[in-house]
Design a protein around this motif. Structure first.
Motif, short mmCIF file in Angstrom:
data_model
loop_
_atom_site.label_atom_id
_atom_site.label_comp_id
_atom_site.label_asym_id
_atom_site.label_seq_id
_atom_site.Cartn_x
_atom_site.Cartn_y
_atom_site.Cartn_z
N ILE A 228 0.72 -1.32 0.05
CA ILE A 228 -0.11 -0.18 0.01
C ILE A 228 0.84 1.29 -0.05
N LYS A 229 0.51 2.04 -0.80
CA LYS A 229 1.46 3.27 -1.00
C LYS A 229 0.68 4.47 -0.12
N ASN A 230 -0.58 4.53 -0.34
CA ASN A 230 -1.40 5.55 0.07
C ASN A 230 -2.81 4.79 0.44
N CYS A 231 -3.35 5.60 1.28
CA CYS A 231 -4.69 5.05 1.64
C CYS A 231 -5.57 6.20 1.94
N PHE A 232 -6.87 6.17 1.42
CA PHE A 232 -7.81 7.53 1.76
C PHE A 232 -9.22 6.91 1.67
N ILE A 233 -10.07 7.91 2.23
CA ILE A 233 -11.69 7.55 2.36
C ILE A 233 -12.23 8.37 1.38
N LYS A 234 -13.04 7.77 0.49
CA LYS A 234 -13.67 8.23 -0.67
C LYS A 234 -15.17 8.61 -0.18
N GLU A 235 -15.64 9.82 -0.19
CA GLU A 235 -17.25 9.86 0.07
C GLU A 235 -18.17 10.47 -1.41
N ASN A 236 -19.06 9.55 -1.61
CA ASN A 236 -19.78 10.15 -2.76
C ASN A 236 -21.12 10.81 -2.08
N PHE B 169 -26.30 16.28 -2.20
CA PHE B 169 -27.13 17.20 -1.27
C PHE B 169 -26.48 17.07 0.10
N LYS B 170 -25.47 17.01 0.23
CA LYS B 170 -24.79 16.79 1.62
C LYS B 170 -25.35 15.49 2.44
N LYS B 171 -25.70 14.50 1.47
CA LYS B 171 -26.00 13.03 1.97
C LYS B 171 -25.21 12.11 1.37
N ILE B 172 -24.43 11.46 2.26
CA ILE B 172 -23.50 10.44 1.72
C ILE B 172 -24.21 9.18 1.22
N ASN B 173 -23.77 8.84 -0.32
CA ASN B 173 -24.71 8.09 -1.03
C ASN B 173 -23.49 6.59 -0.83
N SER B 174 -22.25 6.90 -0.81
CA SER B 174 -21.44 5.72 -0.60
C SER B 174 -19.94 6.06 -0.06
N LEU B 175 -19.54 5.27 0.89
CA LEU B 175 -18.46 5.44 1.67
C LEU B 175 -17.33 4.15 1.19
N GLU B 176 -16.15 4.63 0.81
CA GLU B 176 -14.99 3.61 0.20
C GLU B 176 -13.55 3.85 0.86
N LEU B 177 -13.14 2.69 1.27
CA LEU B 177 -11.61 2.88 1.52
C LEU B 177 -11.12 2.63 0.36
N VAL B 178 -9.99 3.26 -0.05
CA VAL B 178 -9.21 3.31 -1.25
C VAL B 178 -7.90 3.19 -1.01
N PHE B 179 -7.25 1.97 -1.79
CA PHE B 179 -5.67 1.88 -1.57
C PHE B 179 -5.18 2.07 -2.80
N GLU B 180 -4.13 2.98 -2.66
CA GLU B 180 -3.01 2.94 -4.08
C GLU B 180 -1.98 2.21 -3.63
N LEU B 181 -1.74 1.33 -4.70
CA LEU B 181 -0.49 0.51 -4.48
C LEU B 181 0.73 0.78 -5.23
N LYS B 182 1.93 0.58 -4.55
CA LYS B 182 3.22 0.91 -4.95
C LYS B 182 3.36 0.39 -6.27
N LYS C 10 -12.46 5.31 9.08
CA LYS C 10 -11.63 6.30 9.49
C LYS C 10 -10.59 5.79 10.30
N SER C 11 -11.17 4.74 11.01
CA SER C 11 -10.14 3.99 11.93
C SER C 11 -9.19 3.14 11.30
N TRP C 12 -9.50 2.50 10.35
CA TRP C 12 -8.56 1.50 9.37
C TRP C 12 -7.77 2.57 8.63
N GLN C 13 -8.19 3.43 8.15
CA GLN C 13 -7.65 4.47 7.37
C GLN C 13 -6.37 5.03 8.03
N SER C 14 -6.79 5.74 9.17
CA SER C 14 -5.81 5.99 10.18
C SER C 14 -4.56 5.29 10.49
#
Length: 160
Positions: free
Chosen positions: A90-98, A101-114, A142-146
């Protein structure tokens, strides 16, 4: 003398407590099934999961006891994923929220690989007819991303 009131009180107490006990047993049983399922998955790599989190009734994320492999299982009516990630890749790890109208439709944990392969995307939440409100998914993501981001930055093992 006060036996009828006592009987009514006991019956009311049982009717209030029984559903809570049944629901807790069901959740506990489902959690054990998920832990067995993720450990079976990890055993393919001769690993065992020592830290994990479950949410809703269909998702689990965990890391192997040597902190080298991350395992993820999510089974919904629209999304089925069973995957593993080599933590050192794993090179980078971040949370992606879609949001819409201020309502979260999806939540993903994204890994960029080396290795510059495609990103690995783990869906934690998707709004649908069953799940229309985000719950503990954000805290878990957030816990796992951190944890994983600090691991990547410092090169230290953070999982206990």
């Amino acid at each position: 003398m006060d036996i009828p009131n006592t009987i009514i009180g006991v019956i009311l107490l049982i009717t209030l407590i029984a559903p809570i006990v049944v629901i807790n047993k069901r959740i506990s049983k489902k959690r054990k099934q998920f832990l067995n399922q993720i450990n079976e998955f990890a055993s393919e790599d001769q690993k065992k999961v020592n830290e994990f989190e479950t949410w809703t009734d269909n998702s689990i994320i965990g890391i192997s006891n040597d902190n080298k492999m991350l395992y993820f299982i999510r089974n919904t009516s629209n999304y089925n994923l069973k995957t593993k990630v080599v933590v050192s890749e794993i090179k980078n790890c971040f949370i992606k929220e879609n949001k819409e109208f201020k309502k979260i439709n999806s939540l993903e944990l994204v890994f960029e690989l080396k290795s510059n392969k495609n990103n690995i995307v783990l869906e934690f939440f998707k709004a649908d007819e069953k799940n229309f409100m985000i719950g503990e998914e954000m805290r878990i993501a957030k816990s796992w991303q951190s944890k994983l981001s600090e691991e990547i930055t410092n090169g230290k093992i953070l999982f206990i």
